[in-house]
Design a protein around this motif. Structure first.
Motif, short mmCIF file in Angstrom:
data_model
loop_
_atom_site.label_atom_id
_atom_site.label_comp_id
_atom_site.label_asym_id
_atom_site.label_seq_id
_atom_site.Cartn_x
_atom_site.Cartn_y
_atom_site.Cartn_z
N TYR A 1 0.83 -1.21 0.00
CA TYR A 1 0.00 0.00 0.00
C TYR A 1 0.86 1.25 0.00
O TYR A 1 0.64 2.18 -0.79
CB TYR A 1 -0.94 -0.01 1.21
N LEU A 2 1.85 1.31 0.89
CA LEU A 2 2.70 2.50 0.99
C LEU A 2 3.54 2.72 -0.26
O LEU A 2 3.73 3.86 -0.70
CB LEU A 2 3.60 2.42 2.23
N THR A 3 4.03 1.64 -0.84
CA THR A 3 4.81 1.75 -2.07
C THR A 3 3.96 2.30 -3.20
O THR A 3 4.37 3.22 -3.92
CB THR A 3 5.39 0.38 -2.47
N ASP A 4 2.78 1.75 -3.38
CA ASP A 4 1.88 2.22 -4.44
C ASP A 4 1.50 3.68 -4.21
O ASP A 4 1.50 4.48 -5.15
CB ASP A 4 0.63 1.34 -4.50
N TRP A 5 1.20 4.03 -2.99
CA TRP A 5 0.82 5.41 -2.65
C TRP A 5 1.96 6.38 -2.97
O TRP A 5 1.75 7.43 -3.58
CB TRP A 5 0.44 5.48 -1.18
N LYS A 6 3.18 6.01 -2.58
CA LYS A 6 4.34 6.88 -2.81
C LYS A 6 4.64 7.01 -4.30
O LYS A 6 4.94 8.11 -4.79
CB LYS A 6 5.56 6.33 -2.06
N ILE A 7 4.56 5.92 -5.03
CA ILE A 7 4.84 5.97 -6.47
C ILE A 7 3.77 6.78 -7.20
O ILE A 7 4.08 7.53 -8.13
CB ILE A 7 4.99 4.55 -7.05
N ARG A 8 2.52 6.69 -6.77
CA ARG A 8 1.46 7.52 -7.40
C ARG A 8 1.71 9.00 -7.15
O ARG A 8 1.40 9.83 -8.00
CB ARG A 8 0.10 7.12 -6.87
N GLN A 9 2.22 9.35 -5.98
CA GLN A 9 2.55 10.75 -5.71
C GLN A 9 3.71 11.21 -6.58
O GLN A 9 3.73 12.33 -7.06
CB GLN A 9 2.94 10.94 -4.24
N TRP A 10 4.68 10.34 -6.76
CA TRP A 10 5.89 10.68 -7.49
C TRP A 10 5.65 10.70 -9.00
O TRP A 10 6.18 11.53 -9.71
CB TRP A 10 6.99 9.68 -7.14
N ASP B 1 2.56 10.58 -11.66
CA ASP B 1 1.13 10.60 -12.00
C ASP B 1 0.96 10.01 -13.40
O ASP B 1 1.25 10.68 -14.40
CB ASP B 1 0.61 12.03 -11.93
N GLY C 1 3.25 1.25 -9.31
CA GLY C 1 3.36 0.73 -7.94
C GLY C 1 3.17 -0.77 -7.89
O GLY C 1 3.95 -1.48 -7.23
#
Length: 120
Positions: free
Chosen positions: A18-27, A29, A35
């Motif tokens: 979850y955290l990896t996907d969230w961080k990659i989506r922020q980085w 778009d 992610g």
């Protein structure tokens, strides 16, 4: 004890996914699921290493339950990969859908083989 180890590993892997996907989506778009791709490649690599250790008799069953079944099972995700591929296809991003399948399969197999090779 084994179910507890699987649960603990699965919880850690799921949270990291979850955290990896969230961080990659922020980085980044993008409609492409970077992610999910990232966690599936990392999980394949880790599982390759564990499989290599298993083939050489160095992996206790508790490590297999905690890391291979629990952590890698929670970290990697075939269902999300499938969902995101169908979503891309239905949203007319068919090139991304095909690319997702090809890159995920090839990178996952390569990462698993690399992990297996390194462990041997």
């Amino acid at each position: 004890m084994t179910p507890v180890l699987v649960a603990l590993g699965g919880a850690a892997g799921s949270i990291l996914r979850y955290l990896t996907d969230w961080k990659i989506r922020q980085w980044r778009d993008s409609p492409f699921p970077f992610g999910t791709l990232a966690v599936n490649i990392v999980g394949s690599f880790v599982l390759g290493i564990l499989s290599g250790w298993l083939l050489h008799g160095a992996e206790p069953s508790s490590v297999r339950a905690l890391v291979a079944v629990g952590f890698c099972g929670g970290l990697t995700t075939f269902s999300t990969f499938g969902y995101e591929t169908v979503r891309l296809f239905s949203e007319k991003a068919r090139l991304y859908a095909v690319l997702n399948v090809v890159v995920t399969v090839l990178a996952g197999l390569t990462a698993g083989a690399l992990g297996l090779w390194l462990a041997a």
